[in-house]
Design a protein around this motif. Structure first.
Motif, PDB file in Angstrom:
ATOM      1  N   GLN A  90     -57.017  31.478 -14.761  1.00 26.49           N
ATOM      2  CA  GLN A  90     -57.502  30.281 -15.434  1.00 26.49           C
ATOM      3  C   GLN A  90     -57.268  29.048 -14.572  1.00 26.49           C
ATOM      4  OE1 GLN A  90     -59.591  31.884 -17.506  1.00 26.49           O
ATOM      5  NE2 GLN A  90     -59.264  30.097 -18.793  1.00 26.49           N
ATOM      6  N   CYS A  91     -58.022  28.959 -13.500  1.00 19.10           N
ATOM      7  CA  CYS A  91     -57.945  27.807 -12.613  1.00 19.10           C
ATOM      8  C   CYS A  91     -59.305  27.583 -11.985  1.00 19.10           C
ATOM      9  CB  CYS A  91     -56.884  28.013 -11.531  1.00 19.10           C
ATOM     10  SG  CYS A  91     -57.242  29.356 -10.376  1.00 19.10           S
ATOM     11  N   ILE A  92     -59.510  26.391 -11.467  1.00 25.83           N
ATOM     12  CA  ILE A  92     -60.662  26.086 -10.633  1.00 25.83           C
ATOM     13  C   ILE A  92     -60.144  25.938  -9.211  1.00 25.83           C
ATOM     14  CG2 ILE A  92     -62.476  24.411 -10.090  1.00 25.83           C
ATOM     15  CD1 ILE A  92     -62.350  23.601 -13.092  1.00 25.83           C
ATOM     16  N   ILE A  93     -60.774  26.613  -8.271  1.00 25.29           N
ATOM     17  CA  ILE A  93     -60.382  26.527  -6.860  1.00 25.29           C
ATOM     18  C   ILE A  93     -61.543  25.937  -6.068  1.00 25.29           C
ATOM     19  CG2 ILE A  93     -59.745  27.831  -4.796  1.00 25.29           C
ATOM     20  CD1 ILE A  93     -58.441  29.895  -6.627  1.00 25.29           C
ATOM     21  N   ALA A  94     -61.244  24.963  -5.237  1.00 29.29           N
ATOM     22  CA  ALA A  94     -62.229  24.414  -4.304  1.00 29.29           C
ATOM     23  C   ALA A  94     -61.685  24.588  -2.896  1.00 29.29           C
ATOM     24  CB  ALA A  94     -62.498  22.947  -4.598  1.00 29.29           C
ATOM     25  N   ILE A  95     -62.431  25.295  -2.064  1.00 31.82           N
ATOM     26  CA  ILE A  95     -62.027  25.533  -0.675  1.00 31.82           C
ATOM     27  C   ILE A  95     -62.878  24.661   0.230  1.00 31.82           C
ATOM     28  CG2 ILE A  95     -61.841  27.243   1.172  1.00 31.82           C
ATOM     29  CD1 ILE A  95     -61.410  29.365  -0.954  1.00 31.82           C
ATOM     30  N   HIS A  96     -62.227  23.782   0.954  1.00 28.06           N
ATOM     31  CA  HIS A  96     -62.912  22.823   1.806  1.00 28.06           C
ATOM     32  C   HIS A  96     -63.193  23.427   3.182  1.00 28.06           C
ATOM     33  CE1 HIS A  96     -63.138  18.325   3.068  1.00 28.06           C
ATOM     34  NE2 HIS A  96     -64.270  18.730   2.535  1.00 28.06           N
ATOM     35  N   ASP A  97     -64.175  22.873   3.873  1.00 24.15           N
ATOM     36  CA  ASP A  97     -64.578  23.320   5.213  1.00 24.15           C
ATOM     37  C   ASP A  97     -65.104  24.748   5.205  1.00 24.15           C
ATOM     38  OD1 ASP A  97     -64.006  20.880   6.415  1.00 24.15           O
ATOM     39  OD2 ASP A  97     -61.916  21.394   6.698  1.00 24.15           O
ATOM     40  N   PHE A  98     -65.677  25.133   4.094  1.00 24.82           N
ATOM     41  CA  PHE A  98     -66.256  26.464   3.905  1.00 24.82           C
ATOM     42  C   PHE A  98     -67.620  26.533   4.577  1.00 24.82           C
ATOM     43  CE2 PHE A  98     -68.895  29.313   1.230  1.00 24.82           C
ATOM     44  CZ  PHE A  98     -68.167  30.493   1.360  1.00 24.82           C
ATOM     45  N   GLY A 105     -68.703  21.992   4.272  1.00 26.63           N
ATOM     46  CA  GLY A 105     -69.025  22.901   3.192  1.00 26.63           C
ATOM     47  C   GLY A 105     -67.878  23.020   2.195  1.00 26.63           C
ATOM     48  N   ILE A 106     -68.243  23.331   0.961  1.00 25.91           N
ATOM     49  CA  ILE A 106     -67.267  23.483  -0.117  1.00 25.91           C
ATOM     50  C   ILE A 106     -67.633  24.716  -0.936  1.00 25.91           C
ATOM     51  CG2 ILE A 106     -66.168  22.439  -2.131  1.00 25.91           C
ATOM     52  CD1 ILE A 106     -67.277  19.705  -1.058  1.00 25.91           C
ATOM     53  N   LEU A 107     -66.649  25.544  -1.209  1.00 28.17           N
ATOM     54  CA  LEU A 107     -66.808  26.666  -2.135  1.00 28.17           C
ATOM     55  C   LEU A 107     -66.061  26.331  -3.420  1.00 28.17           C
ATOM     56  CD1 LEU A 107     -67.695  29.602  -2.774  1.00 28.17           C
ATOM     57  CD2 LEU A 107     -65.479  30.341  -1.842  1.00 28.17           C
ATOM     58  N   TYR A 108     -66.778  26.361  -4.534  1.00 31.88           N
ATOM     59  CA  TYR A 108     -66.178  26.123  -5.852  1.00 31.88           C
ATOM     60  C   TYR A 108     -66.080  27.459  -6.580  1.00 31.88           C
ATOM     61  CZ  TYR A 108     -67.571  21.193  -5.170  1.00 31.88           C
ATOM     62  OH  TYR A 108     -67.747  19.914  -4.686  1.00 31.88           O
ATOM     63  N   CYS A 109     -64.910  27.744  -7.140  1.00 33.07           N
ATOM     64  CA  CYS A 109     -64.675  28.978  -7.895  1.00 33.07           C
ATOM     65  C   CYS A 109     -64.279  28.579  -9.314  1.00 33.07           C
ATOM     66  CB  CYS A 109     -63.558  29.795  -7.257  1.00 33.07           C
ATOM     67  SG  CYS A 109     -63.643  29.876  -5.450  1.00 33.07           S
ATOM     68  N   THR A 110     -65.056  28.972 -10.297  1.00 34.45           N
ATOM     69  CA  THR A 110     -64.799  28.553 -11.677  1.00 34.45           C
ATOM     70  C   THR A 110     -64.570  29.780 -12.562  1.00 34.45           C
ATOM     71  OG1 THR A 110     -67.162  28.522 -12.263  1.00 34.45           O
ATOM     72  CG2 THR A 110     -66.210  26.497 -11.361  1.00 34.45           C
ATOM     73  N   PRO A 111     -63.713  29.651 -13.575  1.00 36.69           N
ATOM     74  CA  PRO A 111     -63.380  30.813 -14.413  1.00 36.69           C
ATOM     75  C   PRO A 111     -64.516  31.249 -15.333  1.00 36.69           C
ATOM     76  CG  PRO A 111     -62.266  28.846 -15.213  1.00 36.69           C
ATOM     77  CD  PRO A 111     -62.910  28.465 -13.918  1.00 36.69           C
ATOM     78  N   THR A 112     -65.473  30.373 -15.592  1.00 40.99           N
ATOM     79  CA  THR A 112     -66.660  30.725 -16.367  1.00 40.99           C
ATOM     80  C   THR A 112     -67.880  30.134 -15.667  1.00 40.99           C
ATOM     81  OG1 THR A 112     -66.372  28.771 -17.774  1.00 40.99           O
ATOM     82  CG2 THR A 112     -65.440  30.847 -18.581  1.00 40.99           C
TER      83      THR A 112
END
Length: 233
Positions: A125-133, A213-220
């Motif tokens: 249950q978190c949102i992850i954003a990875i930068h420089d993707f 670039g940015i990768l966003y990971c969302t739980p829903t």
């Protein structure tokens, strides 16, 4: 490129904050603290960690008037381990936003982000954003290439699946990206045209540094009618 510098990244982050009712923003890698202070005006609880004592101290000084900011001098993966343990111990159910920034190249460990993600295993249950993707089919959106290997989804896919096998994945797009200038930051809460901020803008306006670039990971899943993001293909 710092997070605050990209107006698209800011807008999408605020939409995620509102949709998931996020109150806690965590940044790994604070540098001079400009980003952390910026987000302290937009989240109730802002936490930064940097393994450099000098950067941690600089960030504390910059944010010393922001009571909602906590800054730690620690290894980022070790910090995330303790962060997850504390969340569970407090039986918190709110969703934090975890911004995993780029890290300097370490020949012994190319991808610090992988070690960070491993400390989040079983914390879905978190949102992850990875930068420089490295965004697929977007040659201008990337930046991190270690020993010929870009920070692509292949690098982080298995570690993300171990956190939440049901994550939904989205990326930014060069088509929508607009970056700040020295003039456009005027009046934005949390940003002042001081020497560090202006130097950062000038530095990142060089072509090969301008967009990331940015990768966003969302739980829903997201309703992309409300976002300027693309589903990861």
């Amino acid at each position: 490129m710092p997070w605050w510098y990209d107006t698209l990244a800011v807008a999408q982050t605020l939409k995620l904050r509102d949709q998931f009712m996020v109150t806690t923003f965590v940044e790994t890698g604070c540098f001079r603290g400009i980003n952390l202070k910026f987000w302290s005006y937009r989240f109730d609880n802002v936490i930064g960690v940097d393994k450099s004592e000098a950067y941690a101290n600089t960030t504390r000084q910059r944010c010393n008037d922001r009571r909602q900011v906590s800054v730690y001098h620690n290894d980022s993966a070790a910090f995330l381990r303790s962060f997850v343990l504390a969340y569970r111990a407090a039986r918190r159910t709110d969703i934090p936003f975890l911004y995993l920034d780029a890290h300097f190249y370490d020949p012994a460990e190319r991808w610090v982000v992988k070690r960070e993600l491993r400390e989040l295993q079983g914390f879905p249950q978190c949102i992850i954003a990875i930068h420089d993707f490295q965004v697929p089919n977007e040659p201008d959106l990337g930046h991190l290439i270690y020993d010929g290997e870009p920070l692509s989804f292949a690098v982080v896919r298995d570690d993300l699946a171990a956190i939440n096998p049901d994550f939904s994945y989205y990326t930014n797009s060069r088509e929508w990206s607009v970056v700040h200038t020295a003039e456009s930051i005027s009046g934005l809460p949390g940003l002042t045209p001081d020497a560090d901020t202006l130097e950062t803008i000038v530095y990142h306006h060089r072509d090969w540094r301008k967009y990331r670039g940015i990768l966003y990971c969302t739980p829903t899943p997201l309703d992309l009618c409300h976002y300027q993001l693309r589903e990861l293909q």
